[in-house]
Scaffold this active site. Structure first.
Site, mmCIF file in Angstrom:
data_model
loop_
_atom_site.group_PDB
_atom_site.id
_atom_site.type_symbol
_atom_site.label_atom_id
_atom_site.label_comp_id
_atom_site.label_asym_id
_atom_site.label_seq_id
_atom_site.Cartn_x
_atom_site.Cartn_y
_atom_site.Cartn_z
ATOM 1 N N ARG A 121 0.861 -1.187 0.000
ATOM 2 C CA ARG A 121 0.000 0.000 0.000
ATOM 3 C C ARG A 121 0.897 1.235 0.000
ATOM 4 N NH1 ARG A 121 -2.834 3.019 4.763
ATOM 5 N NH2 ARG A 121 -3.928 4.552 3.526
ATOM 6 N N HIS B 26 -3.011 10.905 0.626
ATOM 7 C CA HIS B 26 -2.473 10.716 1.975
ATOM 8 C C HIS B 26 -1.872 12.055 2.406
ATOM 9 C CE1 HIS B 26 -1.080 7.356 4.865
ATOM 10 N NE2 HIS B 26 -0.800 8.504 5.460
ATOM 11 N N GLU C 258 -7.585 8.418 6.221
ATOM 12 C CA GLU C 258 -7.849 9.072 7.498
ATOM 13 C C GLU C 258 -8.324 10.519 7.365
ATOM 14 O OE1 GLU C 258 -4.503 8.674 10.075
ATOM 15 O OE2 GLU C 258 -4.602 6.505 10.083
ATOM 16 N N ASN D 116 -7.450 1.618 9.832
ATOM 17 C CA ASN D 116 -6.140 1.801 10.455
ATOM 18 C C ASN D 116 -6.348 1.712 11.957
ATOM 19 O OD1 ASN D 116 -5.214 2.278 7.907
ATOM 20 N ND2 ASN D 116 -4.734 4.451 8.224
ATOM 21 N N TYR E 215 -4.501 1.497 15.733
ATOM 22 C CA TYR E 215 -3.303 1.620 16.566
ATOM 23 C C TYR E 215 -3.585 1.456 18.052
ATOM 24 C CZ TYR E 215 -0.767 3.111 12.446
ATOM 25 O OH TYR E 215 -0.181 3.142 11.215
ATOM 26 N N GLU F 115 -3.570 -0.317 7.999
ATOM 27 C CA GLU F 115 -2.396 0.050 8.802
ATOM 28 C C GLU F 115 -2.541 -0.524 10.191
ATOM 29 O OE1 GLU F 115 -1.423 4.246 9.195
ATOM 30 O OE2 GLU F 115 -1.861 4.546 7.071
HETATM 31 C C1 GCO Z 1 -1.656 7.547 9.792
HETATM 32 C C2 GCO Z 1 -0.827 7.630 8.712
HETATM 33 C C3 GCO Z 1 0.553 7.173 8.887
HETATM 34 C C4 GCO Z 1 1.220 7.320 10.211
HETATM 35 C C5 GCO Z 1 0.971 6.160 11.122
HETATM 36 C C6 GCO Z 1 1.670 6.269 12.453
HETATM 37 O O1 GCO Z 1 -2.446 6.703 9.575
HETATM 38 O O2 GCO Z 1 -1.608 8.303 10.748
HETATM 39 O O3 GCO Z 1 -1.427 6.873 7.743
HETATM 40 O O4 GCO Z 1 1.075 7.985 7.937
HETATM 41 O O5 GCO Z 1 2.576 7.442 10.022
HETATM 42 O O6 GCO Z 1 -0.395 6.070 11.368
HETATM 43 O O7 GCO Z 1 1.235 7.406 13.131
#
Ligand code: GCO
Length: 458
Positions: A75, A119, A164, A297, A299, A359
Protein backbone atom coordinates in the site's frame (compact mmCIF):
# COMPACT_ATOMS: atom_id res chain seq x y z
CA UNK A 1 -18.50 -9.57 -6.06
CA UNK A 2 -15.50 -11.71 -5.23
CA UNK A 3 -15.42 -13.96 -2.22
CA UNK A 4 -13.63 -12.03 0.53
CA UNK A 5 -11.56 -15.06 1.47
CA UNK A 6 -10.36 -15.92 -1.98
CA UNK A 7 -7.04 -14.58 -1.07
CA UNK A 8 -5.87 -13.03 2.18
CA UNK A 9 -3.12 -10.55 1.43
CA UNK A 10 -0.23 -9.77 3.75
CA UNK A 11 1.39 -6.46 3.00
CA UNK A 12 3.05 -3.33 4.28
CA UNK A 13 2.08 0.31 3.93
CA UNK A 14 3.80 3.64 3.29
CA UNK A 15 2.80 7.10 2.09
CA UNK A 16 4.33 9.45 -0.45
CA UNK A 17 5.44 12.37 1.71
CA UNK A 18 6.78 10.10 4.42
CA UNK A 19 9.21 8.19 2.18
CA UNK A 20 9.71 9.73 -1.26
CA UNK A 21 11.86 12.83 -0.75
CA UNK A 22 12.68 14.55 -4.07
CA UNK A 23 10.30 17.25 -2.96
CA UNK A 24 10.97 19.57 -5.87
CA UNK A 25 12.35 17.21 -8.46
CA UNK A 26 11.17 16.50 -12.00
CA UNK A 27 8.62 19.30 -11.93
CA UNK A 28 6.78 18.31 -8.76
CA UNK A 29 4.68 21.11 -7.27
CA UNK A 30 4.80 22.15 -3.63
CA UNK A 31 2.44 20.39 -1.22
CA UNK A 32 0.97 21.62 2.05
CA UNK A 33 3.32 19.24 3.85
CA UNK A 34 6.35 20.78 2.11
CA UNK A 35 5.15 24.20 3.24
CA UNK A 36 4.30 23.04 6.77
CA UNK A 37 7.57 21.18 7.36
CA UNK A 38 9.56 24.12 6.01
CA UNK A 39 7.90 26.41 8.55
CA UNK A 40 10.12 26.69 11.64
CA UNK A 41 8.65 25.21 14.81
CA UNK A 42 6.14 22.87 13.15
CA UNK A 43 8.10 19.60 13.25
CA UNK A 44 9.51 18.25 16.51
CA UNK A 45 13.08 17.69 15.32
CA UNK A 46 13.00 20.57 12.85
CA UNK A 47 13.34 18.14 9.95
CA UNK A 48 11.40 17.88 6.68
CA UNK A 49 10.44 15.27 4.10
CA UNK A 50 12.76 16.87 1.51
CA UNK A 51 14.82 13.68 1.31
CA UNK A 52 13.03 11.30 3.73
CA UNK A 53 13.89 7.72 2.64
CA UNK A 54 14.81 8.84 -0.86
CA UNK A 55 12.33 6.29 -2.14
CA UNK A 56 11.83 8.39 -5.28
CA UNK A 57 15.30 7.28 -6.36
CA UNK A 58 15.49 3.94 -4.55
CA UNK A 59 12.07 2.55 -5.41
CA UNK A 60 13.47 -0.39 -7.33
CA UNK A 61 15.66 -1.51 -4.43
CA UNK A 62 12.74 -1.00 -2.08
CA UNK A 63 10.54 -3.28 -4.18
CA UNK A 64 13.38 -5.83 -4.09
CA UNK A 65 13.23 -5.68 -0.28
CA UNK A 66 9.47 -6.23 -0.38
CA UNK A 67 10.12 -9.28 -2.54
CA UNK A 68 12.72 -10.52 -0.09
CA UNK A 69 10.15 -10.32 2.72
CA UNK A 70 7.60 -12.04 0.50
CA UNK A 71 4.98 -9.30 0.69
CA UNK A 72 1.86 -10.08 -1.28
CA UNK A 73 0.62 -6.49 -1.38
CA UNK A 74 2.04 -3.01 -1.05
CA UNK A 75 0.00 0.00 0.00
CA UNK A 76 1.48 3.33 -1.06
CA UNK A 77 0.13 6.74 -1.92
CA UNK A 78 0.44 9.03 -4.89
CA UNK A 79 1.70 12.57 -4.42
CA UNK A 80 -0.96 14.72 -6.09
CA UNK A 81 1.55 17.57 -6.79
CA UNK A 82 3.70 15.20 -8.84
CA UNK A 83 0.75 14.57 -11.16
CA UNK A 84 -0.83 18.03 -11.21
CA UNK A 85 1.83 20.42 -9.89
CA UNK A 86 -0.73 23.24 -9.63
CA UNK A 87 -3.47 20.93 -8.32
CA UNK A 88 -5.61 21.22 -11.46
CA UNK A 89 -5.05 21.70 -15.16
CA UNK A 90 -1.83 20.57 -16.81
CA UNK A 91 -1.01 16.91 -16.23
CA UNK A 92 2.63 16.22 -15.56
CA UNK A 93 3.67 13.08 -17.40
CA UNK A 94 6.90 12.57 -15.44
CA UNK A 95 4.87 12.14 -12.26
CA UNK A 96 2.55 9.58 -13.81
CA UNK A 97 5.54 7.74 -15.26
CA UNK A 98 7.18 7.41 -11.84
CA UNK A 99 4.14 5.64 -10.41
CA UNK A 100 3.63 3.64 -13.61
CA UNK A 101 7.14 2.20 -13.29
CA UNK A 102 6.58 1.45 -9.60
CA UNK A 103 3.31 -0.35 -10.33
CA UNK A 104 4.92 -2.40 -13.11
CA UNK A 105 7.79 -3.41 -10.86
CA UNK A 106 5.38 -4.48 -8.12
CA UNK A 107 3.29 -6.51 -10.54
CA UNK A 108 6.40 -8.13 -11.95
CA UNK A 109 7.25 -9.11 -8.36
CA UNK A 110 3.76 -10.53 -7.81
CA UNK A 111 2.95 -7.83 -5.26
CA UNK A 112 -0.52 -6.32 -5.51
CA UNK A 113 -0.46 -2.51 -5.51
CA UNK A 114 -3.01 -0.88 -3.16
CA UNK A 115 -2.96 2.76 -4.19
CA UNK A 116 -4.07 5.57 -1.89
CA UNK A 117 -4.95 8.66 -3.90
CA UNK A 118 -4.74 11.11 -1.02
CA UNK A 119 -2.47 10.72 1.98
CA UNK A 120 -2.48 14.38 2.98
CA UNK A 121 -0.11 16.07 0.51
CA UNK A 122 -2.53 18.55 -1.06
CA UNK A 123 -0.97 20.78 -3.72
CA UNK A 124 -0.13 24.10 -2.05
CA UNK A 125 -1.72 26.02 -4.91
CA UNK A 126 -5.08 24.44 -4.01
CA UNK A 127 -4.52 25.39 -0.38
CA UNK A 128 -3.94 28.95 -1.57
CA UNK A 129 -7.37 28.81 -3.19
CA UNK A 130 -9.03 27.69 0.06
CA UNK A 131 -7.91 24.08 0.51
CA UNK A 132 -10.31 21.44 1.80
CA UNK A 133 -12.63 23.96 3.46
CA UNK A 134 -13.46 25.15 -0.08
CA UNK A 135 -16.00 23.10 -2.02
CA UNK A 136 -14.04 23.52 -5.27
CA UNK A 137 -11.41 21.16 -3.91
CA UNK A 138 -13.96 18.36 -4.30
CA UNK A 139 -13.96 18.86 -8.08
CA UNK A 140 -10.18 19.14 -8.09
CA UNK A 141 -9.89 15.77 -6.32
CA UNK A 142 -12.28 14.12 -8.78
CA UNK A 143 -10.26 15.47 -11.74
CA UNK A 144 -7.03 14.25 -10.16
CA UNK A 145 -8.54 10.82 -9.45
CA UNK A 146 -9.68 10.66 -13.07
CA UNK A 147 -6.18 11.41 -14.37
CA UNK A 148 -4.50 8.82 -12.15
CA UNK A 149 -7.00 6.03 -12.62
CA UNK A 150 -7.07 6.57 -16.39
CA UNK A 151 -3.31 6.09 -16.44
CA UNK A 152 -3.03 3.20 -13.98
CA UNK A 153 -6.52 1.73 -13.88
CA UNK A 154 -5.63 -1.12 -16.21
CA UNK A 155 -3.01 -2.40 -13.76
CA UNK A 156 -4.04 -1.26 -10.29
CA UNK A 157 -6.93 -3.31 -8.90
CA UNK A 158 -7.25 -1.75 -5.44
CA UNK A 159 -7.93 1.94 -4.96
CA UNK A 160 -8.20 3.84 -1.70
CA UNK A 161 -9.56 7.36 -2.17
CA UNK A 162 -8.57 8.93 1.13
CA UNK A 163 -6.44 8.07 4.11
CA UNK A 164 -7.85 9.07 7.50
CA UNK A 165 -10.02 12.09 6.73
CA UNK A 166 -10.23 12.71 10.49
CA UNK A 167 -6.49 13.45 10.59
CA UNK A 168 -6.58 15.58 7.44
CA UNK A 169 -9.45 17.67 8.81
CA UNK A 170 -9.16 17.67 12.61
CA UNK A 171 -5.41 17.33 13.18
CA UNK A 172 -4.72 19.66 10.27
CA UNK A 173 -7.35 22.31 10.86
CA UNK A 174 -8.62 22.12 14.42
CA UNK A 175 -5.64 20.91 16.44
CA UNK A 176 -3.26 22.59 13.99
CA UNK A 177 -0.55 19.96 14.46
CA UNK A 178 -0.63 18.70 10.88
CA UNK A 179 -0.61 20.65 7.61
CA UNK A 180 -1.98 23.18 6.88
CA UNK A 181 -1.80 23.93 10.60
CA UNK A 182 -4.91 26.03 11.20
CA UNK A 183 -7.17 26.00 14.26
CA UNK A 184 -10.72 26.61 13.19
CA UNK A 185 -13.59 24.24 13.96
CA UNK A 186 -15.73 25.43 11.07
CA UNK A 187 -12.88 24.86 8.61
CA UNK A 188 -12.24 21.42 10.09
CA UNK A 189 -15.88 20.37 9.68
CA UNK A 190 -16.08 21.77 6.16
CA UNK A 191 -12.86 19.93 5.31
CA UNK A 192 -14.17 16.65 6.67
CA UNK A 193 -17.31 17.11 4.61
CA UNK A 194 -15.44 17.88 1.40
CA UNK A 195 -13.04 14.99 1.92
CA UNK A 196 -15.96 12.57 2.31
CA UNK A 197 -17.87 14.16 -0.54
CA UNK A 198 -14.86 13.99 -2.86
CA UNK A 199 -14.49 10.31 -1.98
CA UNK A 200 -18.08 9.59 -3.02
CA UNK A 201 -17.86 11.75 -6.13
CA UNK A 202 -14.67 10.03 -7.24
CA UNK A 203 -15.96 6.46 -6.82
CA UNK A 204 -17.97 6.29 -10.10
CA UNK A 205 -15.13 7.97 -12.00
CA UNK A 206 -12.60 5.45 -10.69
CA UNK A 207 -15.01 2.60 -11.48
CA UNK A 208 -15.35 3.76 -15.07
CA UNK A 209 -11.58 3.95 -15.52
CA UNK A 210 -10.71 0.79 -13.63
CA UNK A 211 -13.83 -1.35 -14.06
CA UNK A 212 -12.67 -4.56 -12.38
CA UNK A 213 -10.94 -2.87 -9.45
CA UNK A 214 -11.99 -2.70 -5.80
CA UNK A 215 -12.55 0.78 -4.39
CA UNK A 216 -12.64 1.86 -0.77
CA UNK A 217 -11.60 4.47 1.76
CA UNK A 218 -9.41 4.20 4.85
CA UNK A 219 -10.46 5.51 8.26
CA UNK A 220 -8.52 5.65 11.50
CA UNK A 221 -10.90 4.08 13.98
CA UNK A 222 -10.44 4.06 17.73
CA UNK A 223 -12.53 2.03 20.16
CA UNK A 224 -13.59 4.33 22.98
CA UNK A 225 -13.84 2.88 26.48
CA UNK A 226 -15.30 4.68 29.53
CA UNK A 227 -12.96 5.29 32.46
CA UNK A 228 -15.86 4.56 34.83
CA UNK A 229 -19.56 3.84 34.67
CA UNK A 230 -20.46 7.40 35.73
CA UNK A 231 -22.95 9.14 33.47
CA UNK A 232 -20.38 11.84 32.72
CA UNK A 233 -17.72 9.35 31.63
CA UNK A 234 -20.20 7.39 29.55
CA UNK A 235 -21.22 10.59 27.83
CA UNK A 236 -17.59 11.54 27.22
CA UNK A 237 -17.14 8.13 25.61
CA UNK A 238 -20.15 8.67 23.38
CA UNK A 239 -18.76 12.03 22.35
CA UNK A 240 -15.29 10.69 21.55
CA UNK A 241 -16.72 7.82 19.55
CA UNK A 242 -19.00 10.21 17.68
CA UNK A 243 -16.22 12.65 16.97
CA UNK A 244 -13.66 10.19 15.66
CA UNK A 245 -15.63 7.17 14.41
CA UNK A 246 -19.30 7.88 13.73
CA UNK A 247 -18.83 11.32 12.14
CA UNK A 248 -17.06 9.48 9.29
CA UNK A 249 -18.66 6.02 9.28
CA UNK A 250 -22.27 7.20 9.39
CA UNK A 251 -22.26 9.36 6.23
CA UNK A 252 -20.22 6.75 4.32
CA UNK A 253 -22.93 4.20 5.05
CA UNK A 254 -25.90 6.38 4.21
CA UNK A 255 -26.86 7.69 7.63
CA UNK A 256 -25.76 11.29 7.28
CA UNK A 257 -24.02 12.97 10.20
CA UNK A 258 -24.98 11.70 13.69
CA UNK A 259 -27.62 13.92 15.29
CA UNK A 260 -26.15 13.76 18.80
CA UNK A 261 -22.87 15.10 17.44
CA UNK A 262 -24.49 17.90 15.47
CA UNK A 263 -26.14 18.96 18.73
CA UNK A 264 -22.83 18.77 20.60
CA UNK A 265 -21.01 20.74 17.91
CA UNK A 266 -23.73 23.38 17.96
CA UNK A 267 -23.44 23.67 21.74
CA UNK A 268 -19.69 24.08 21.42
CA UNK A 269 -20.12 26.77 18.77
CA UNK A 270 -18.53 24.62 16.03
CA UNK A 271 -21.79 24.75 14.09
CA UNK A 272 -24.07 27.79 13.79
CA UNK A 273 -27.83 27.55 13.38
CA UNK A 274 -30.00 24.54 12.78
CA UNK A 275 -28.38 23.14 9.68
CA UNK A 276 -24.92 22.22 8.63
CA UNK A 277 -24.49 25.03 6.13
CA UNK A 278 -21.93 23.16 4.05
CA UNK A 279 -24.23 20.20 3.30
CA UNK A 280 -26.04 20.65 -0.01
CA UNK A 281 -28.89 18.64 -1.53
CA UNK A 282 -27.67 15.30 -2.73
CA UNK A 283 -24.45 15.32 -0.71
CA UNK A 284 -25.51 12.51 1.61
CA UNK A 285 -26.30 10.29 -1.36
CA UNK A 286 -22.96 11.13 -3.00
CA UNK A 287 -20.97 10.39 0.15
CA UNK A 288 -22.63 7.01 0.51
CA UNK A 289 -21.49 5.72 -2.91
CA UNK A 290 -21.35 1.92 -2.59
CA UNK A 291 -17.79 0.71 -2.09
CA UNK A 292 -16.07 -2.66 -2.19
CA UNK A 293 -14.23 -2.38 1.07
CA UNK A 294 -13.43 -0.28 4.09
CA UNK A 295 -9.81 0.16 5.14
CA UNK A 296 -9.26 0.31 8.90
CA UNK A 297 -6.14 1.80 10.46
CA UNK A 298 -5.87 0.55 14.02
CA UNK A 299 -3.30 1.62 16.57
CA UNK A 300 -4.98 1.94 19.97
CA UNK A 301 -8.07 2.39 22.10
CA UNK A 302 -8.86 5.49 24.12
CA UNK A 303 -10.06 5.51 27.70
CA UNK A 304 -12.38 8.48 28.12
CA UNK A 305 -13.08 10.51 31.22
CA UNK A 306 -15.34 13.54 31.40
CA UNK A 307 -14.08 16.91 32.43
CA UNK A 308 -15.13 17.94 35.90
CA UNK A 309 -17.19 20.77 34.40
CA UNK A 310 -18.91 18.91 31.61
CA UNK A 311 -21.62 21.43 30.74
CA UNK A 312 -20.10 23.51 27.94
CA UNK A 313 -16.91 21.56 27.56
CA UNK A 314 -18.43 18.14 27.10
CA UNK A 315 -15.15 17.02 25.63
CA UNK A 316 -13.57 13.84 26.89
CA UNK A 317 -10.26 13.85 28.66
CA UNK A 318 -8.33 10.82 27.53
CA UNK A 319 -6.60 9.06 30.34
CA UNK A 320 -3.64 6.75 30.21
CA UNK A 321 -4.28 3.06 30.45
CA UNK A 322 -2.36 1.40 33.28
CA UNK A 323 1.07 -0.14 32.84
CA UNK A 324 3.92 1.77 31.18
CA UNK A 325 5.20 -1.51 29.80
CA UNK A 326 2.25 -1.63 27.44
CA UNK A 327 3.18 1.57 25.58
CA UNK A 328 5.18 2.05 22.41
CA UNK A 329 7.74 4.84 22.01
CA UNK A 330 5.12 7.27 20.73
CA UNK A 331 3.12 6.69 23.92
CA UNK A 332 0.30 4.62 22.45
CA UNK A 333 -1.06 1.72 24.48
CA UNK A 334 -0.57 -1.78 23.09
CA UNK A 335 -4.08 -3.24 23.09
CA UNK A 336 -4.63 -5.96 20.47
CA UNK A 337 -8.21 -6.72 21.56
CA UNK A 338 -9.20 -3.25 20.43
CA UNK A 339 -8.58 -4.39 16.87
CA UNK A 340 -11.14 -7.13 17.32
CA UNK A 341 -13.60 -4.73 18.90
CA UNK A 342 -13.38 -2.18 16.11
CA UNK A 343 -13.44 -4.71 13.27
CA UNK A 344 -16.40 -6.51 14.74
CA UNK A 345 -18.27 -3.33 15.47
CA UNK A 346 -17.82 -2.01 11.93
CA UNK A 347 -18.77 -5.36 10.46
CA UNK A 348 -21.90 -5.79 12.54
CA UNK A 349 -22.97 -2.14 12.49
CA UNK A 350 -22.16 -1.03 8.93
CA UNK A 351 -21.66 -4.22 6.92
CA UNK A 352 -18.95 -3.24 4.45
CA UNK A 353 -18.63 -6.12 1.94
CA UNK A 354 -14.96 -6.45 2.83
CA UNK A 355 -12.45 -5.05 5.27
CA UNK A 356 -8.71 -4.58 5.13
CA UNK A 357 -6.50 -3.56 8.00
CA UNK A 358 -4.74 -0.91 5.94
CA UNK A 359 -2.40 0.05 8.80
CA UNK A 360 -1.32 -1.43 12.10
CA UNK A 361 2.08 -1.23 13.68
CA UNK A 362 4.23 0.23 16.41
CA UNK A 363 6.99 2.72 17.07
CA UNK A 364 10.05 1.22 18.74
CA UNK A 365 13.48 2.77 18.30
CA UNK A 366 15.60 -0.41 18.50
CA UNK A 367 18.80 0.32 16.57
CA UNK A 368 21.34 -1.96 14.89
CA UNK A 369 23.60 -3.75 17.37
CA UNK A 370 27.35 -4.33 16.95
CA UNK A 371 26.65 -6.97 14.28
CA UNK A 372 24.29 -4.64 12.47
CA UNK A 373 21.25 -6.61 13.53
CA UNK A 374 18.05 -4.93 14.73
CA UNK A 375 16.53 -7.11 17.44
CA UNK A 376 13.07 -5.58 17.67
CA UNK A 377 11.42 -8.33 19.69
CA UNK A 378 8.73 -6.01 20.97
CA UNK A 379 7.58 -5.37 17.40
CA UNK A 380 7.46 -9.10 16.70
CA UNK A 381 5.31 -9.62 19.81
CA UNK A 382 3.10 -6.70 18.80
CA UNK A 383 2.51 -8.05 15.30
CA UNK A 384 2.02 -11.63 16.44
CA UNK A 385 -0.63 -10.57 18.95
CA UNK A 386 -2.48 -8.36 16.48
CA UNK A 387 -2.39 -11.01 13.75
CA UNK A 388 -3.90 -13.49 16.21
CA UNK A 389 -6.73 -11.07 16.86
CA UNK A 390 -7.29 -10.64 13.13
CA UNK A 391 -7.48 -14.39 12.79
CA UNK A 392 -10.12 -14.48 15.55
CA UNK A 393 -12.12 -11.79 13.79
CA UNK A 394 -12.09 -13.80 10.56
CA UNK A 395 -13.20 -16.90 12.44
CA UNK A 396 -16.11 -14.94 13.84
CA UNK A 397 -17.30 -13.91 10.43
CA UNK A 398 -15.63 -10.56 9.81
CA UNK A 399 -14.88 -10.35 6.06
CA UNK A 400 -11.28 -9.29 6.59
CA UNK A 401 -9.26 -9.84 3.43
CA UNK A 402 -5.81 -8.45 4.11
CA UNK A 403 -3.44 -6.81 6.52
CA UNK A 404 -0.88 -4.07 5.98
CA UNK A 405 1.83 -3.52 8.53
CA UNK A 406 2.68 0.12 9.18
CA UNK A 407 5.29 0.57 7.99
CA UNK A 408 7.53 -1.00 5.40
CA UNK A 409 10.38 1.20 6.59
CA UNK A 410 11.21 3.85 9.15
CA UNK A 411 10.12 7.20 7.81
CA UNK A 412 9.07 10.80 8.40
CA UNK A 413 6.42 10.59 11.11
CA UNK A 414 4.64 13.88 10.38
CA UNK A 415 4.82 16.35 13.29
CA UNK A 416 7.15 13.94 15.10
CA UNK A 417 9.76 14.19 12.35
CA UNK A 418 12.19 11.27 12.39
CA UNK A 419 11.90 10.67 16.14
CA UNK A 420 9.60 7.64 15.74
CA UNK A 421 10.52 4.45 13.96
CA UNK A 422 7.56 2.37 12.78
CA UNK A 423 9.38 0.34 10.13
CA UNK A 424 10.08 -3.36 9.81
CA UNK A 425 13.07 -2.10 7.82
CA UNK A 426 15.64 0.12 9.53
CA UNK A 427 16.64 3.23 7.60
CA UNK A 428 19.91 5.04 8.25
CA UNK A 429 18.94 8.56 7.22
CA UNK A 430 22.58 9.63 6.73
CA UNK A 431 23.52 6.89 4.30
CA UNK A 432 20.07 5.64 3.24
CA UNK A 433 21.21 2.12 4.10
CA UNK A 434 18.32 -0.24 4.78
CA UNK A 435 18.48 -3.20 7.18
CA UNK A 436 15.74 -5.76 7.54
CA UNK A 437 14.87 -5.76 11.23
CA UNK A 438 14.23 -9.07 13.00
CA UNK A 439 10.52 -8.28 12.63
CA UNK A 440 10.89 -8.26 8.84
CA UNK A 441 12.52 -11.69 8.96
CA UNK A 442 9.81 -12.89 11.31
CA UNK A 443 7.12 -11.50 8.98
CA UNK A 444 8.79 -13.21 6.03
CA UNK A 445 8.62 -16.57 7.85
CA UNK A 446 5.06 -15.89 8.91
CA UNK A 447 3.91 -15.14 5.36
CA UNK A 448 5.71 -18.18 3.99
CA UNK A 449 4.22 -20.52 6.56
CA UNK A 450 0.68 -19.13 6.63
CA UNK A 451 -1.77 -20.66 4.22
CA UNK A 452 -3.20 -17.98 1.94
CA UNK A 453 -6.69 -18.74 3.16
CA UNK A 454 -7.02 -17.40 6.68
CA UNK A 455 -10.61 -18.48 7.09
CA UNK A 456 -10.92 -21.59 9.16
CA UNK A 457 -14.53 -22.18 8.15
CA UNK A 458 -13.79 -22.16 4.40
C1 GCO B 1 -1.66 7.55 9.79
C2 GCO B 1 -0.83 7.63 8.71
C3 GCO B 1 0.55 7.17 8.89
C4 GCO B 1 1.22 7.32 10.21
C5 GCO B 1 0.97 6.16 11.12
C6 GCO B 1 1.67 6.27 12.45
O1 GCO B 1 -2.45 6.70 9.58
O2 GCO B 1 -1.61 8.30 10.75
O3 GCO B 1 -1.43 6.87 7.74
O4 GCO B 1 1.08 7.99 7.94
O5 GCO B 1 2.58 7.44 10.02
O6 GCO B 1 -0.40 6.07 11.37
O7 GCO B 1 1.24 7.41 13.13
Amino acid sequence: MVNPFDRFLWGAATSSYQIEGAWEEDGKGESIWDRFAHTPGRIKDGKTGDVACDHYHRWKDDVALMREIGLQASRFSIAWPRILPQGRGAVHQAGLDFYGRLVDELLKSDIAPFVTLYHWDLPQSLQDKGGWPARDTVDAFVEYSDVVTRALGDRVKHWITHNEPWCASVLGQLAGVHAPGSKDADEALRSAHHLLLSHGAAVPVIRANSPDAEIGITLNLIPAVPASRSAADLDATRYYDGHINRWFLDPLYGRGYPGDMIADYRRKGFVQGEDLAFVQDGDYATMAAPCDFLGVNYYMREICRSHDVPEEENEPRLIQAPGPETRTDIGWEVYPDGLFDILYRVHSGYRPPKLYVTENGCSYGDAPDAEGRVRDERRIAYLRDHFAVAQRAVEQGVPLAGYFVWSLMDNFEWGEGYTQRFGIIWVDYETQERILKDSAHWYADFIRSTPIRLDSAG
